[in-house]
Design a protein around this motif. Structure first.
Motif, PDB file in Angstrom:
ATOM      1  N   PRO A  17     -40.209  28.524 -32.693  1.00 16.93           N
ATOM      2  CA  PRO A  17     -40.274  27.639 -32.561  1.00 16.93           C
ATOM      3  C   PRO A  17     -39.784  27.104 -31.877  1.00 16.93           C
ATOM      4  CG  PRO A  17     -39.825  27.296 -34.586  1.00 16.93           C
ATOM      5  CD  PRO A  17     -39.982  29.104 -33.794  1.00 16.93           C
ATOM      6  N   THR A  18     -39.972  26.165 -30.728  1.00 17.61           N
ATOM      7  CA  THR A  18     -39.224  25.195 -29.452  1.00 17.61           C
ATOM      8  C   THR A  18     -38.043  24.232 -29.551  1.00 17.61           C
ATOM      9  OG1 THR A  18     -40.968  25.023 -28.636  1.00 17.61           O
ATOM     10  CG2 THR A  18     -39.534  23.579 -26.974  1.00 17.61           C
ATOM     11  N   VAL A  19     -37.104  24.837 -29.082  1.00 14.71           N
ATOM     12  CA  VAL A  19     -35.950  24.479 -29.979  1.00 14.71           C
ATOM     13  C   VAL A  19     -35.450  22.923 -28.327  1.00 14.71           C
ATOM     14  CG1 VAL A  19     -35.438  25.428 -31.376  1.00 14.71           C
ATOM     15  CG2 VAL A  19     -34.068  25.564 -29.433  1.00 14.71           C
ATOM     16  N   GLU A  20     -34.432  21.766 -28.988  1.00 15.12           N
ATOM     17  CA  GLU A  20     -34.320  21.130 -28.522  1.00 15.12           C
ATOM     18  C   GLU A  20     -32.562  21.410 -28.044  1.00 15.12           C
ATOM     19  OE1 GLU A  20     -34.913  17.221 -28.590  1.00 15.12           O
ATOM     20  OE2 GLU A  20     -33.878  15.905 -27.721  1.00 15.12           O
ATOM     21  N   PRO A  60     -47.116  17.194 -28.949  1.00 13.38           N
ATOM     22  CA  PRO A  60     -47.535  18.803 -29.191  1.00 13.38           C
ATOM     23  C   PRO A  60     -47.760  19.075 -27.884  1.00 13.38           C
ATOM     24  CG  PRO A  60     -47.842  16.970 -30.763  1.00 13.38           C
ATOM     25  CD  PRO A  60     -47.276  15.835 -29.441  1.00 13.38           C
ATOM     26  N   GLU A  61     -48.278  18.364 -27.076  1.00 15.27           N
ATOM     27  CA  GLU A  61     -48.982  18.720 -26.055  1.00 15.27           C
ATOM     28  C   GLU A  61     -47.635  19.811 -24.897  1.00 15.27           C
ATOM     29  OE1 GLU A  61     -51.594  19.912 -23.807  1.00 15.27           O
ATOM     30  OE2 GLU A  61     -50.614  20.503 -22.153  1.00 15.27           O
ATOM     31  N   GLN A  62     -46.976  18.967 -25.220  1.00 17.37           N
ATOM     32  CA  GLN A  62     -45.008  19.712 -24.151  1.00 17.37           C
ATOM     33  C   GLN A  62     -44.753  20.691 -25.473  1.00 17.37           C
ATOM     34  OE1 GLN A  62     -42.776  16.427 -24.768  1.00 17.37           O
ATOM     35  NE2 GLN A  62     -43.405  15.456 -22.168  1.00 17.37           N
ATOM     36  N   ASP A  63     -44.884  20.616 -26.058  1.00 19.47           N
ATOM     37  CA  ASP A  63     -44.208  22.220 -27.090  1.00 19.47           C
ATOM     38  C   ASP A  63     -45.601  23.324 -27.238  1.00 19.47           C
ATOM     39  OD1 ASP A  63     -43.404  23.569 -29.406  1.00 19.47           O
ATOM     40  OD2 ASP A  63     -44.319  22.137 -31.057  1.00 19.47           O
ATOM     41  N   ARG A  64     -46.691  23.314 -27.001  1.00 19.53           N
ATOM     42  CA  ARG A  64     -47.673  23.808 -25.987  1.00 19.53           C
ATOM     43  C   ARG A  64     -47.160  24.587 -25.274  1.00 19.53           C
ATOM     44  NH1 ARG A  64     -52.371  25.176 -24.237  1.00 19.53           N
ATOM     45  NH2 ARG A  64     -51.797  22.779 -22.725  1.00 19.53           N
ATOM     46  N   ARG A  65     -47.084  23.711 -24.469  1.00 16.69           N
ATOM     47  CA  ARG A  65     -46.864  23.765 -22.907  1.00 16.69           C
ATOM     48  C   ARG A  65     -45.587  25.156 -22.648  1.00 16.69           C
ATOM     49  NH1 ARG A  65     -49.371  25.936 -18.385  1.00 16.69           N
ATOM     50  NH2 ARG A  65     -47.846  25.121 -16.201  1.00 16.69           N
ATOM     51  N   ALA A  66     -44.488  24.709 -23.052  1.00 21.14           N
ATOM     52  CA  ALA A  66     -42.874  25.393 -24.156  1.00 21.14           C
ATOM     53  C   ALA A  66     -43.803  26.981 -23.956  1.00 21.14           C
ATOM     54  CB  ALA A  66     -42.157  24.961 -24.487  1.00 21.14           C
ATOM     55  N   GLY A  67     -43.966  27.275 -25.188  1.00 18.86           N
ATOM     56  CA  GLY A  67     -44.374  27.906 -25.236  1.00 18.86           C
ATOM     57  C   GLY A  67     -45.463  28.908 -25.104  1.00 18.86           C
ATOM     58  N   LEU A  80     -36.045  25.166 -20.402  1.00 23.78           N
ATOM     59  CA  LEU A  80     -36.752  24.654 -19.485  1.00 23.78           C
ATOM     60  C   LEU A  80     -36.621  23.627 -19.602  1.00 23.78           C
ATOM     61  CD1 LEU A  80     -40.278  25.860 -22.096  1.00 23.78           C
ATOM     62  CD2 LEU A  80     -39.702  26.480 -19.134  1.00 23.78           C
ATOM     63  N   PHE A  81     -36.831  22.458 -19.119  1.00 20.22           N
ATOM     64  CA  PHE A  81     -36.763  20.872 -18.320  1.00 20.22           C
ATOM     65  C   PHE A  81     -37.833  20.263 -18.532  1.00 20.22           C
ATOM     66  CE2 PHE A  81     -33.697  21.845 -14.935  1.00 20.22           C
ATOM     67  CZ  PHE A  81     -32.540  22.187 -15.544  1.00 20.22           C
ATOM     68  N   VAL A  82     -37.554  18.829 -18.980  1.00 18.63           N
ATOM     69  CA  VAL A  82     -38.942  18.797 -19.735  1.00 18.63           C
ATOM     70  C   VAL A  82     -39.018  17.397 -18.472  1.00 18.63           C
ATOM     71  CG1 VAL A  82     -40.408  16.392 -20.351  1.00 18.63           C
ATOM     72  CG2 VAL A  82     -39.070  18.876 -21.614  1.00 18.63           C
ATOM     73  N   VAL A  83     -39.472  17.201 -16.546  1.00 15.99           N
ATOM     74  CA  VAL A  83     -39.337  16.283 -16.140  1.00 15.99           C
ATOM     75  C   VAL A  83     -40.224  15.513 -15.948  1.00 15.99           C
ATOM     76  CG1 VAL A  83     -38.931  16.438 -13.571  1.00 15.99           C
ATOM     77  CG2 VAL A  83     -37.171  17.863 -15.365  1.00 15.99           C
ATOM     78  N   ASP A  84     -39.747  14.280 -16.181  1.00 17.55           N
ATOM     79  CA  ASP A  84     -41.302  13.311 -15.875  1.00 17.55           C
ATOM     80  C   ASP A  84     -43.075  13.899 -16.823  1.00 17.55           C
ATOM     81  OD1 ASP A  84     -42.912  11.176 -14.330  1.00 17.55           O
ATOM     82  OD2 ASP A  84     -43.744  12.264 -12.664  1.00 17.55           O
ATOM     83  N   GLY A  85     -42.640  14.773 -17.759  1.00 14.85           N
ATOM     84  CA  GLY A  85     -43.077  14.329 -18.921  1.00 14.85           C
ATOM     85  C   GLY A  85     -44.306  15.947 -18.680  1.00 14.85           C
TER      86      GLY A  85
END
Lengths: 394, 394
Positions: free
Chosen positions: A217-220, A239-246, A266-271
């Motif tokens: 599972p994705t962690v922060e 959920p979309e970011q989670d799916r994308r990260a995996g 990974l980074f989340v930048v501008d979504g």
């Protein structure tokens, strides 16, 4: 120093018909945390340690003494069936030579070669379709100015190799500061824009030699000055970011051909989810899997390098938090155990290392129905371990 | 045998200012499962082993060689600050002498003296108000007939001391069979009616020297021929039975003055909760606490004997099941690891013991939202470890 001699490759007459012998380059907390899983599965583990004072040598009878250099790696290889690593600062030429001679090295020298080189990471993974931040490899101020003209100041300069825990990374506001870095750090520098990072994430992938893999599972992760302070499950993302990260983590693992645990940061930048960097080994972002996942990262690393069926990476709890215990001066967490345990609901992990300012001396994990509550429990116990209270051994 | 010498009481120059040294009588799976918790808390552990082939000696560098006799116990005491046990078959006179000389022994010789003697258990605990089954200590057939006249046949005869895993317990249908037992087993016998047992339960209590304690959730044990096959959480009992089981366990712990883990085994008969027996050490019924509880029985045993604050015994999962891996002929679970791991969701624990029919060679735990599903997962993996499939090492 303890009195035990190292005894590589001497499985007594009662050695089981069990798993093959795993040699691990390194003797720190990561291999120390592999020990319980190795014992449960009767995997004979042979860490390569510089001396008997390393964290793993205090609690494991079978170590090989040596550095991660040609001599040490060959000594380790002679003592094991499969060679793996707990860090990437390894003589890759020797690993390649061992592979050529038919010795299993997992992850491979090729994978480690990508993991240790931030420029190759961006080249190889960018070409495979993994979104990476804008970057440039520069050696002159002219090249810096050209990159700044496109992306603006401030910039982040990184040493292409060898940086970790904030070392080898510089945040620079303008050309003057960058010129200082270029002067101080020999060789080319990796430049990136200072991104407006919304979240930092990590995804672990455990992958077998044949490519079969499981995704955690994705962690922060919460970083301060480039050092991981906390890891939180679940990550506060869509959920979309989670799916994308995996999905990205799987793509990265396949592209670099990892075997064992691959940690993809990974980074989340501008979504959008972008690659930050990767580590081809068990990782600080996965320590909470000991309590929170059906199968810990340490167990799945061993299973993967032994080409055994992988375990379920799913969380068995709704939420978890891990807080690192970072050294504060000379304060010794081992002497503050009682006050940390009095905090109750957290699981304390000490690495038995001599205290030093900023050094990772342990971590604390808490699990529960709520991420914020777990984080608060873990923070309180972690704070007690380096707090100003009087030292009282239990 | 491994090549390492035992090195008791030689903490090198870098020995931490951490917890005191804990000596443990025994080198089997129970102390082996203490190792990870001891390492996490930097507790120096010194198991007393008969030889270097015992399960703990394979994975721990610091052992003391000797038996649980006067010589061995004194050698262990000299190598530790606090002495505890993983089994009760210990020279109690020596433990008493050590206590008298000021050496901490936890649990105490007095507690162990009750735990090893089923008659004293019934006397002491019955007097304290703990409901125990009807019993009588008999040496002659006249006394047997008198007990049978009151309670009827069949009866259960037990050796007052030394029985475990079904040894020292006989189910007898009539006087002829009992006479055979009386002839074969020297000394008095404990008689009980053959109760109509609805459930077998176990409750663990972790207790500090000052009496502070925590109570684990009640589990249900499934025994076959006196040997524990499965442990299930939660127990399938009424809330009132659950409350009563916990209350009795606390009363037992206080009455015997336990320190460390006390396992209280209970029967449900005719809806009422009765004492069966107790063990003053970590116990098979608590193995699932490794995965299922915030604090495992092994960690809380160490905390308690070190007089450190106790950890939360609560379950972090809704349900869990543990299935023992019992030897089937010469089949070696270590050679069947791959097929067990392929079963997926279970956690395999092997003890690295030579296979022998009926011997406890390991256990498997599964957790999840549903007890029946967890039990089925654990059973499948456990069956794979002793199944008829071809042996293939991972």
């Amino acid at each position: 120093m303890t009195a035990e001699p190292s005894t590589p490759a001497t499985p007594g007459p009662h050695a089981p018909a069990g798993p093959a012998v795993v040699g691990v380059v390194g003797g720190g907390q990561l291999v120390r945390m592999m020990l319980p899983e190795a014992a449960r599965l009767t995997v004979p583990l042979r860490p390569l340690v510089r001396d008997h004072d390393e964290p793993v040598a205090r609690v494991h009878p079978h170590v090989v003494v040596g550095g991660p250099d040609d001599e040490g790696l060959r000594r380790l290889a002679a003592a094991c069936d499969v060679l793996t690593v707990e860090h990437e600062l390894v003589d890759l030429d020797t690993l390649r030579a061992l592979e050529d001679a038919g010795h299993p090295v997992r992850p491979s020298a090729a994978t480690l070669g990508i993991a240790v080189d931030k420029v190759r990471q961006r080249e190889v993974l960018g070409a495979a379709g993994v979104p990476v931040p804008p970057w440039s490899l520069v050696t002159s101020m002219d090249e810096v100015e050209a990159f700044a003209a496109e992306h603006g100041w401030p910039l982040v300069a990184k040493a292409p190799r060898g940086g970790y825990d904030g070392r080898g990374v510089w945040f620079v506001d303008g050309p003057g500061q960058l010129e200082e870095v270029l002067t101080a750090a020999p060789g080319p520098l990796l430049l990136e824009p200072a991104l407006a990072i919304e979240r930092e994430l990590a995804v672990l992938v455990a992958r077998r030699p044949g490519g079969q893999h499981v995704v955690y599972p994705t962690v922060e992760t919460v970083q301060v000055g480039g050092i991981c302070h906390e890891v939180l499950l679940p990550a506060d993302i869509t959920p979309e970011q989670d799916r994308r990260a995996g999905q990205l983590a799987e793509l990265v693992a396949d592209t670099v051909g990892s075997v064992g645990i691959l940690a993809v940061e990974l980074f989340v930048v501008d979504g959008q989810v972008l690659l930050n960097e990767l580590a081809a080994r068990p990782h600080n972002s996965g320590h909470l899997t000991i309590e929170a996942s059906v199968t810990s990262q340490f167990e799945n690393h061993l299973r993967a390098v032994l080409d055994l069926p992988l375990g379920d990476p799913a969380a068995r709890v709704p939420a978890a938090a891990m807080v690192n215990v970072l050294g504060v001066g000379e304060r010794d967490p081992r002497a503050r155990l009682a006050s940390a345990l009095a905090e109750g609901c957290a699981n304390v992990h000490l690495y038995d290392k001599a205290p030093r300012d900023g050094r990772k001396l342990g971590h604390v994990t808490a699990t529960g129905p709520d991420r914020a509550v777990a984080a608060e429990q873990a923070r309180r116990a972690a704070a007690a371990l380096t707090g100003p209270e009087q030292e009282t051994a239990g």
